[in-house]
Design a protein around this motif. Structure first.
Motif, mmCIF file in Angstrom:
data_model
loop_
_atom_site.group_PDB
_atom_site.id
_atom_site.type_symbol
_atom_site.label_atom_id
_atom_site.label_comp_id
_atom_site.label_asym_id
_atom_site.label_seq_id
_atom_site.Cartn_x
_atom_site.Cartn_y
_atom_site.Cartn_z
ATOM 1 N N GLY A 225 0.848 -1.332 0.008
ATOM 2 C CA GLY A 225 0.029 -0.242 -0.057
ATOM 3 C C GLY A 225 0.953 1.331 -0.009
ATOM 4 N N ILE A 226 1.939 1.211 -0.468
ATOM 5 C CA ILE A 226 3.213 2.422 -0.395
ATOM 6 C C ILE A 226 3.386 2.577 -1.971
ATOM 7 C CG2 ILE A 226 3.659 2.063 2.047
ATOM 8 C CD1 ILE A 226 6.217 0.941 1.086
ATOM 9 N N ALA A 227 3.947 3.713 -2.139
ATOM 10 C CA ALA A 227 4.671 3.912 -3.519
ATOM 11 C C ALA A 227 6.189 4.601 -2.918
ATOM 12 C CB ALA A 227 4.058 4.859 -4.245
ATOM 13 N N TYR A 228 7.014 3.552 -3.339
ATOM 14 C CA TYR A 228 8.480 4.095 -2.668
ATOM 15 C C TYR A 228 9.422 4.259 -3.723
ATOM 16 C CZ TYR A 228 11.932 4.027 0.734
ATOM 17 O OH TYR A 228 13.203 4.557 1.659
ATOM 18 N N PRO A 229 10.014 5.194 -3.886
ATOM 19 C CA PRO A 229 10.372 6.320 -2.913
ATOM 20 C C PRO A 229 9.517 7.316 -3.005
ATOM 21 C CG PRO A 229 11.746 6.624 -4.640
ATOM 22 C CD PRO A 229 11.146 5.449 -5.065
ATOM 23 N N ASP A 230 8.281 7.574 -3.894
ATOM 24 C CA ASP A 230 7.536 8.701 -3.976
ATOM 25 C C ASP A 230 6.908 9.070 -2.688
ATOM 26 O OD1 ASP A 230 8.296 8.227 -6.369
ATOM 27 O OD2 ASP A 230 6.313 8.005 -7.248
ATOM 28 N N ASP A 231 6.434 8.106 -1.772
ATOM 29 C CA ASP A 231 5.671 8.538 -0.589
ATOM 30 C C ASP A 231 6.736 9.313 0.316
ATOM 31 O OD1 ASP A 231 3.084 7.832 -1.395
ATOM 32 O OD2 ASP A 231 3.322 5.625 -0.516
ATOM 33 N N ALA A 232 7.898 8.936 0.150
ATOM 34 C CA ALA A 232 8.918 9.301 1.226
ATOM 35 C C ALA A 232 9.400 10.793 0.731
ATOM 36 C CB ALA A 232 10.393 8.414 1.246
ATOM 37 N N LEU A 233 9.123 11.217 -0.437
ATOM 38 C CA LEU A 233 9.514 12.369 -1.053
ATOM 39 C C LEU A 233 8.056 13.301 -1.024
ATOM 40 C CD1 LEU A 233 11.490 11.230 -3.881
ATOM 41 C CD2 LEU A 233 12.261 12.111 -1.862
ATOM 42 N N ASP A 234 6.982 13.146 -0.644
ATOM 43 C CA ASP A 234 6.012 13.667 -0.684
ATOM 44 C C ASP A 234 5.624 14.374 0.751
ATOM 45 O OD1 ASP A 234 3.355 14.804 -0.796
ATOM 46 O OD2 ASP A 234 2.446 13.069 -1.433
ATOM 47 N N VAL A 235 6.114 15.534 1.018
ATOM 48 C CA VAL A 235 5.949 16.339 2.199
ATOM 49 C C VAL A 235 4.997 17.239 2.534
ATOM 50 C CG1 VAL A 235 7.473 17.537 4.016
ATOM 51 C CG2 VAL A 235 8.507 15.589 2.420
ATOM 52 N N ASN A 236 4.302 17.293 3.545
ATOM 53 C CA ASN A 236 3.215 18.230 3.879
ATOM 54 C C ASN A 236 3.032 18.211 5.475
ATOM 55 O OD1 ASN A 236 1.040 20.248 3.392
ATOM 56 N ND2 ASN A 236 0.358 19.054 1.668
ATOM 57 N N TYR A 237 2.066 19.436 5.617
ATOM 58 C CA TYR A 237 1.470 19.405 6.954
ATOM 59 C C TYR A 237 0.528 18.104 7.516
ATOM 60 C CZ TYR A 237 2.668 24.261 6.818
ATOM 61 O OH TYR A 237 3.295 25.689 6.753
ATOM 62 N N LEU A 238 0.680 17.567 8.637
ATOM 63 C CA LEU A 238 0.119 16.385 9.116
ATOM 64 C C LEU A 238 -1.273 16.288 8.676
ATOM 65 C CD1 LEU A 238 0.069 13.482 10.399
ATOM 66 C CD2 LEU A 238 0.194 14.701 12.762
ATOM 67 N N PRO A 239 -1.903 17.249 9.042
ATOM 68 C CA PRO A 239 -3.603 17.095 8.947
ATOM 69 C C PRO A 239 -4.146 16.873 7.411
ATOM 70 C CG PRO A 239 -2.882 19.148 9.606
ATOM 71 C CD PRO A 239 -1.753 18.441 9.980
ATOM 72 N N PHE A 240 -3.504 17.645 6.607
ATOM 73 C CA PHE A 240 -3.479 17.627 5.255
ATOM 74 C C PHE A 240 -3.215 16.267 4.428
ATOM 75 C CE2 PHE A 240 -2.540 22.085 5.666
ATOM 76 C CZ PHE A 240 -3.796 22.539 5.559
ATOM 77 N N LEU A 241 -2.063 15.499 4.854
ATOM 78 C CA LEU A 241 -1.907 14.286 4.577
ATOM 79 C C LEU A 241 -2.800 13.212 5.137
ATOM 80 C CD1 LEU A 241 2.108 14.131 4.600
ATOM 81 C CD2 LEU A 241 0.498 14.168 2.461
ATOM 82 N N LEU A 242 -2.942 13.278 6.302
ATOM 83 C CA LEU A 242 -4.166 12.362 6.962
ATOM 84 C C LEU A 242 -5.445 12.557 6.252
ATOM 85 C CD1 LEU A 242 -3.803 12.661 10.991
ATOM 86 C CD2 LEU A 242 -3.861 10.616 9.670
ATOM 87 N N GLN A 243 -5.939 13.713 5.817
ATOM 88 C CA GLN A 243 -6.963 13.990 5.456
ATOM 89 C C GLN A 243 -7.214 13.027 4.072
ATOM 90 O OE1 GLN A 243 -8.173 18.085 4.025
ATOM 91 N NE2 GLN A 243 -10.154 17.798 4.772
ATOM 92 N N GLU A 244 -6.008 13.288 3.191
ATOM 93 C CA GLU A 244 -6.093 12.525 2.049
ATOM 94 C C GLU A 244 -6.049 10.945 2.120
ATOM 95 O OE1 GLU A 244 -2.800 14.063 0.018
ATOM 96 O OE2 GLU A 244 -3.528 16.335 0.034
ATOM 97 N N GLU A 245 -5.455 10.669 3.249
ATOM 98 C CA GLU A 245 -5.147 9.222 3.532
ATOM 99 C C GLU A 245 -6.272 8.501 4.484
ATOM 100 O OE1 GLU A 245 -3.109 7.295 2.109
ATOM 101 O OE2 GLU A 245 -2.098 8.801 0.911
ATOM 102 N N LEU A 246 -7.064 9.348 4.871
ATOM 103 C CA LEU A 246 -8.296 8.983 5.790
ATOM 104 C C LEU A 246 -9.024 7.692 5.350
ATOM 105 C CD1 LEU A 246 -9.310 9.819 8.326
ATOM 106 C CD2 LEU A 246 -11.222 11.239 7.369
ATOM 107 N N GLY A 247 -9.217 7.346 4.065
ATOM 108 C CA GLY A 247 -9.960 6.226 3.753
ATOM 109 C C GLY A 247 -9.035 4.723 4.165
ATOM 110 N N ARG A 248 -7.825 5.043 4.741
ATOM 111 C CA ARG A 248 -6.977 3.990 5.167
ATOM 112 C C ARG A 248 -7.440 3.259 6.476
ATOM 113 N NH1 ARG A 248 -2.454 2.298 2.306
ATOM 114 N NH2 ARG A 248 -2.107 3.741 0.683
ATOM 115 N N PHE A 249 -8.164 3.948 7.042
ATOM 116 C CA PHE A 249 -8.794 3.452 8.540
ATOM 117 C C PHE A 249 -9.673 2.168 8.042
ATOM 118 C CE2 PHE A 249 -8.159 7.697 10.801
ATOM 119 C CZ PHE A 249 -7.152 7.167 12.202
ATOM 120 N N ASN A 250 -9.445 1.362 8.700
ATOM 121 C CA ASN A 250 -10.067 -0.039 8.464
ATOM 122 C C ASN A 250 -11.544 0.097 9.032
ATOM 123 O OD1 ASN A 250 -8.243 -1.019 6.967
ATOM 124 N ND2 ASN A 250 -7.308 -2.268 8.559
#
Length: 250
Positions: A225-250
């Protein structure tokens, strides 16, 4: 009672830290070997989750080593959440690992964190919009501007002033420590007294990279479920990335 240093004392200690003859790489690389040695028979996602938590914990261990060597006593205390209003900047990879860790928590706690995040994103719309306009890459004053928003961390329980994801709190949260005067954190937006061990972020990243590279030799990143190294280079404020990844909560 913990010994409180003066600011002048702390400047001397920082100079000692900078001159410290210590190989920071070694303990993290030793941990990589330990993780990989113990990985046989484990699901790769379990290995990643454990690696993430252990690498973060190693940062704390290294800070404790410095404190012991320099005879330092942190004045930070449970329930003090002033630093939880600083901007927390992370990678998408870290957010994915955080959510993966949270997903394996007991259902009641996991749901409480999910509810917290969703409520936060719903109620902090205006402040988040302003935060999103702050350029952390090019604006040298962005931290002060962010603090002026009085925007708490998305994982801060404001009733208890405790972190709801404490075990996997990001590096900025672990490396900001006050040894001088605990009161300045509440009296000033950007107090000069606390120090940051954020230089340890490099060693944590290198350790995680070693583990991930080993895992990717046998498993494709899409399976994790990751894209490496792209995900390691995608940097932002925590709440914005969480908002985009919220669907990952099971």
């Amino acid at each position: 009672m913990k010994h409180q240093l003066t600011y002048e004392d702390m400047k001397k200690v920082v100079k000692q830290m900078n001159e410290r003859d210590y190989n920071y790489d070694e303990p993290f690389l030793d941990l990589v070997d330990e993780i990989l040695d113990e990985s046989e028979g484990k699901h790769v996602q379990t290995v990643l989750n454990e690696s993430f938590e252990k690498m973060l914990s190693q940062v704390n261990t290294e800070i404790e080593h410095v404190e012991k060597e320099m005879e330092l006593n942190s004045l930070c205390r449970v329930g003090c959440a002033h630093c939880c209003y600083f901007p927390i900047i992370v990678t998408r990879l870290e957010v994915k690992f955080m959510l993966s860790y949270i997903n394996q928590l007991p259902d009641e706690r996991k749901q409480a964190i999910k509810n917290q995040v969703e409520q936060y994103l719903d109620t902090q719309v205006s402040a988040l919009k302003k935060a999103g306009q702050l350029d952390f890459r090019n604006d040298q004053d962005f931290k002060r501007k962010y603090k002026e928003l009085h925007l708490p961390c998305v994982f801060l329980n404001q009733e208890t002033n405790k972190c709801m994801a404490y075990e996997v709190r990001p590096i900025p949260c672990r490396t900001y420590v006050n040894y001088v005067d605990a009161d300045v954190c509440g009296n000033e937006l950007l107090p000069k007294e606390p120090i940051s061990y954020e230089f340890m972020h490099r060693y944590y990243v290198e350790g995680m990279d070693e583990v991930i590279q080993e895992i990717l030799e046998v498993v494709e990143d899409k399976e994790l479920g990751i894209a490496y190294p792209d995900d390691a280079l995608d940097v932002n404020y925590l709440p914005f990335l969480l908002q985009e990844e919220l669907g990952r909560f099971n």
